[in-house]
Design a protein around this motif. Structure first.
Motif, PDB file in Angstrom:
ATOM      1  N   LYS A  99       0.828  -1.197   0.000  1.00 50.27           N
ATOM      2  CA  LYS A  99       0.000   0.000   0.000  1.00 50.27           C
ATOM      3  C   LYS A  99       0.866   1.253   0.000  1.00 50.27           C
ATOM      4  N   GLN A 101       3.836   1.545  -1.253  1.00 48.35           N
ATOM      5  CA  GLN A 101       4.414   1.666  -2.587  1.00 48.35           C
ATOM      6  C   GLN A 101       3.375   2.146  -3.599  1.00 48.35           C
ATOM      7  N   THR A 102       2.176   1.641  -3.485  1.00 46.16           N
ATOM      8  CA  THR A 102       1.113   2.089  -4.396  1.00 46.16           C
ATOM      9  C   THR A 102       0.858   3.582  -4.247  1.00 46.16           C
ATOM     10  N   GLU A 103       0.837   4.074  -3.007  1.00 49.74           N
ATOM     11  CA  GLU A 103       0.628   5.509  -2.783  1.00 49.74           C
ATOM     12  C   GLU A 103       1.800   6.329  -3.315  1.00 49.74           C
TER      13      GLU A 103
END
Length: 559
Positions: A99, A101-103
């Motif tokens: 999460k 890394q996704t952000e």
């Protein structure tokens, strides 16, 4: 960085793929409303009439040889990404690695799509770290508890650097130099925190813990932390903010004194609590010191600034050092009509001296007021800082984009666009930074749309930094071929110094379009488009990490 927490919470090129280049070139043309090119001339417009510029100015089209591209647009365009109190990233503490890394990727993709070219990432919020460090503990804003490593081992700073560079974005590591604990912190200090290891150099001030700048051990610790990151990571810049001595408070439980300063408070109207540096002050006097207390405090900060600049130069000469002080200068030099909080007298920050001595590569004064607010007018303050810049360093103002909110003091998006226009109208200011990325991610009141269509219509190279090195890299080598849907282009660096970007001009009819590609992604497709047809000519150059541009070479002409 001045924080008002309740108001702020809230392309990658693919080899041989037309979609990748479409993202890169979207909105790019030779007619941006426009950063000034390196030569100081404005890129030619294909339109015969004058056109309005951001900030209300109109510029007549410049004449140029249509067979040759105009100079590359040059402008530093950055956004601060705050980790303290989870203002920008991660959205809350103790998220999963996936999460987080996704952000991070969403932020970087938004920056690239908006034609920004730099991210200023807060890596040290409060004498802690968002990267593995032997000097300071993991930040609770990352993992949920200070000193606790991520559940899945990874290096967030390395991830940010790699992903930023893959998108052609610079990554500047932002350090808070003296804050040891933030008012929003909830977990105990880790055993590796300076407040536990060297408690004598850390003072309690309101709801904060603060390293005493008068303690040599505190300043040395900060210097060691910064130089450790410079040595270990491929960052493009070191950045420190406005927190030197703390903003004055008037009660022991105060937590938000920055708001008083930002609202134009001059200080002194209330009884301020003295910063508890009596032991270090008395030691200085006993050792024969002759400065008064304010000058001694400023000298403590000056010593760290000079040591940091010289230390960075010694470690990696290409890493730029930037400082973002409070935006109002020392009282005895201010322009007529400017009033407000004194960083010189209250934070003991002599930013004018740092410019005068060349102890920085860029100054990003936080000019967080509207153009029309006469006591702290944006344009007047910008002119003030430019006048102090006798060593011709970069001056890139900080913009209060996060003030686009629902508060009574909210900025309209047009205010930020206007401030960019004002900045572009000054020859000595060729860039700006947004505080922070949050309103650009949220597209508050349409600010992202307005920037894309009015201010950032084309990509831009960052301005060169010739005092750190001015040798141009070798011209790139290139091979091209005509594909069914565009011109395939493969670039490689010439011999000699490494390069970080390729500047690419492609001509469609009489219009030159500009793009920037990271050197790590040298294979791309200049796609045909419905309006301009196929590219008729392509000119490229190589750019090093200090912004020096090679000779331009024409690599393709349509037969």
């Amino acid at each position: 960085m001045v924080l008002v927490l309740n108001a702020k919470k809230r392309l990658t090129l693919s080899a041989g793929m037309a979609a990748g280049l479409a993202a890169l070139l979207e909105g790019c043309s030779s007619t941006p409303t426009a950063p000034v090119p390196e030569s100081g001339t404005v890129p030619p417009s294909p339109q015969p009439s004058a056109r309005p510029q951001p900030g209300g100015q109109a510029m007549a089209p410049a004449m140029a040889d249509p067979r040759m591209p105009p100079p590359a647009p040059r402008e530093f365009r950055a956004a601060w990404v705050s980790t303290v109190a989870n203002i920008d990233w991660p959205s809350r503490s103790n998220l999963s690695t996936a999460k987080q890394q996704t952000e991070a990727l969403a932020i970087l993709d938004r920056a690239k799509a908006l034609n920004l070219n730099a991210i200023v990432l807060q890596v040290r919020p409060s004498a802690d770290a968002i990267y593995p460090s032997e000097l300071e503990p993991w930040s609770e804003f990352l993992t949920g508890q200070q000193g606790r490593p991520p559940a899945q081992p990874w290096d967030p700073l390395q991830f940010w650097i790699e992903q930023a560079h893959a998108r052609g974005l610079e990554l500047h590591a932002w350090f808070n130099p003296y804050r040891a604990r933030h008012a929003t912190a909830k977990t105990p200090l880790a055993t590796s925190h300076i407040g536990r290891k060297q408690p004598e150099v850390v003072k309690s001030y309101g709801r904060y813990l603060w390293m005493d700048p008068g303690e040599a051990a505190a300043s040395q610790h900060t210097l060691d932390v910064v130089l450790d990151v410079v040595r270990r990571y491929d960052i493009d810049g070191v950045h420190i903010d406005d927190y030197f001595y703390p903003y004055p408070i008037d009660t022991p439980n105060a937590a938000g004194p920055e708001g008083v300063a930002l609202d134009g408070g001059v200080g002194g109207a209330r009884q301020e609590l003295e910063f508890p540096d009596q032991p270090s002050w008395q030691r200085y006097l006993l050792e024969g010191g002759t400065l008064d207390r304010p000058h001694w405090r400023r000298q403590n900060v000056n010593s760290l600034i000079e040591a940091m600049y010289m230390g960075i130069r010694k470690q990696k000469s290409w890493v730029r050092f930037g400082i973002s002080p409070f935006g109002i200068g020392r009282p005895d030099r201010r322009p007529a009509g400017i009033i407000g909080f004194s960083q010189y007298d209250k934070l003991y920050a002599d930013a004018e001296l740092w410019l005068q001595n060349g102890w920085l590569d860029y100054l990003a004064p936080q000019l967080y007021w509207p153009v029309a607010q006469a006591p702290q007018a944006f344009d007047v303050l910008l002119d003030y800082w430019l006048a102090q810049n006798t060593r011709a360093r970069h001056v890139w103002p900080g913009l209060y984009t996060s003030r686009i909110d629902n508060s009574i003091k909210s900025f309209a998006p047009e205010e930020i666009v206007k401030q960019i226009g004002v900045t572009r109208s000054r020859s000595g200011a060729r860039g700006h930074l947004h505080f922070s990325i949050a309103p650009l991610m949220e597209n508050r009141k349409g600010i992202t749309d307005q920037l894309k269509t009015q201010a950032y219509q084309t990509a831009a190279l960052t301005p060169a930094t010739p005092w750190l090195g001015s040798d141009a890299p070798a011209a790139p080598q290139a091979s091209t071929r005509r594909d069914s849907n565009g011109v395939a282009l493969k670039l490689s660096a010439g011999t000699g110094k490494p390069v970080t970007h390729y500047a690419i001009w492609s001509r469609y009819g009489s219009e030159w379009r500009f793009a920037v590609a990271p050197a790590s992604r040298p294979v791309l497709l200049l796609a045909d488009d419905a309006a301009g047809g196929a590219a008729q000519a392509v000119v490229v150059s190589a750019v090093d990490r200090l912004g020096n541009e090679s000779e331009r070479i024409q690599v393709y002409t349509r037969s």
